[in-house]
Design a protein around this motif. Structure first.
Motif, short mmCIF file in Angstrom:
data_model
loop_
_atom_site.label_atom_id
_atom_site.label_comp_id
_atom_site.label_asym_id
_atom_site.label_seq_id
_atom_site.Cartn_x
_atom_site.Cartn_y
_atom_site.Cartn_z
N UNK A 135 -20.90 -32.12 58.37
CA UNK A 135 -21.90 -32.04 59.75
C UNK A 135 -21.75 -30.11 59.52
N UNK A 136 -20.63 -29.51 60.45
CA UNK A 136 -21.11 -28.82 61.17
C UNK A 136 -20.83 -27.47 59.92
N UNK A 137 -19.63 -27.91 58.85
CA UNK A 137 -19.22 -27.32 57.98
C UNK A 137 -20.25 -27.17 56.85
N UNK A 138 -21.36 -28.05 56.93
CA UNK A 138 -22.85 -28.16 55.72
C UNK A 138 -23.18 -26.76 56.02
N UNK A 139 -23.61 -27.70 57.43
CA UNK A 139 -24.36 -26.83 58.45
C UNK A 139 -24.50 -24.81 58.59
N UNK A 140 -23.13 -24.55 58.63
CA UNK A 140 -22.48 -22.80 58.79
C UNK A 140 -22.70 -23.29 57.13
N UNK A 141 -22.19 -23.58 55.82
CA UNK A 141 -22.89 -22.73 54.49
C UNK A 141 -23.82 -22.65 54.43
N UNK A 142 -25.03 -24.03 54.62
CA UNK A 142 -26.10 -23.31 54.38
C UNK A 142 -27.28 -22.32 55.64
N UNK A 143 -26.61 -22.26 55.99
CA UNK A 143 -27.15 -21.34 57.30
C UNK A 143 -26.14 -19.76 56.64
N UNK A 144 -25.36 -19.62 56.40
CA UNK A 144 -25.04 -17.92 55.73
C UNK A 144 -24.66 -17.94 53.93
N UNK A 145 -25.68 -19.01 53.34
CA UNK A 145 -25.59 -19.27 52.19
C UNK A 145 -26.44 -17.91 51.65
N UNK A 146 -26.85 -16.67 52.38
CA UNK A 146 -27.35 -15.32 52.00
C UNK A 146 -25.94 -14.84 51.47
N UNK A 147 -24.93 -14.41 52.53
CA UNK A 147 -23.95 -14.29 51.79
C UNK A 147 -23.10 -14.16 50.57
N UNK A 148 -23.30 -15.96 51.21
CA UNK A 148 -22.31 -15.80 49.74
C UNK A 148 -23.00 -15.76 47.87
#
Length: 124
Positions: A99-112
């Protein structure tokens, strides 16, 4: 009745996730609806606009709602090609990391997706 997956139709990561998961859905168990279209439907389950844009939401045939990591886990469970992988995601305590990994990816998707998110749709 199919599982309904609500995704952000303006987000490149969301659209790519949909494209990949649709390839795994050999049995056509999921109906993908952009949240922009879903919000126009009268009588639809109401979600916060911010929450809908923050993480993937699914509505199961029984009417329960799953979000984020739990939604992805459920979708992978539905598809024959990813069924065994999804079993690992149901092992107790995997959500503590998942869950935290998913949320981190979603929150930082603009960086990717710097090159694919020129319109700012990936920044929340």
């Amino acid at each position: 009745m199919k599982t309904i997956a609500l995704y952000d139709g303006t987000c490149s990561l969301c659209k790519e996730t949909k494209r990949i998961l649709k390839k795994l859905d050999w049995l056509n168990k999921v109906e993908w609806i952009s949240l922009q279209e879903y919000e126009k439907e009268p009588g639809s389950i109401s979600f916060s606009r911010h929450d809908l844009r923050r993480e993937l939401h699914i509505i199961t045939p029984s009417g329960s709602v799953k979000k984020g990591y739990y939604a992805v886990r459920r979708l992978l469970f539905l598809f024959p090609a990813s069924f065994f992988i999804s079993i690992l995601l149901y092992v107790p305590f995997t959500s503590i990391l998942g869950d935290p990994i998913y949320k981190w990816i979603a929150k930082n998707r603009h960086k990717f997706l710097k090159k694919k998110c020129d319109d700012g749709s990936c920044s929340l």
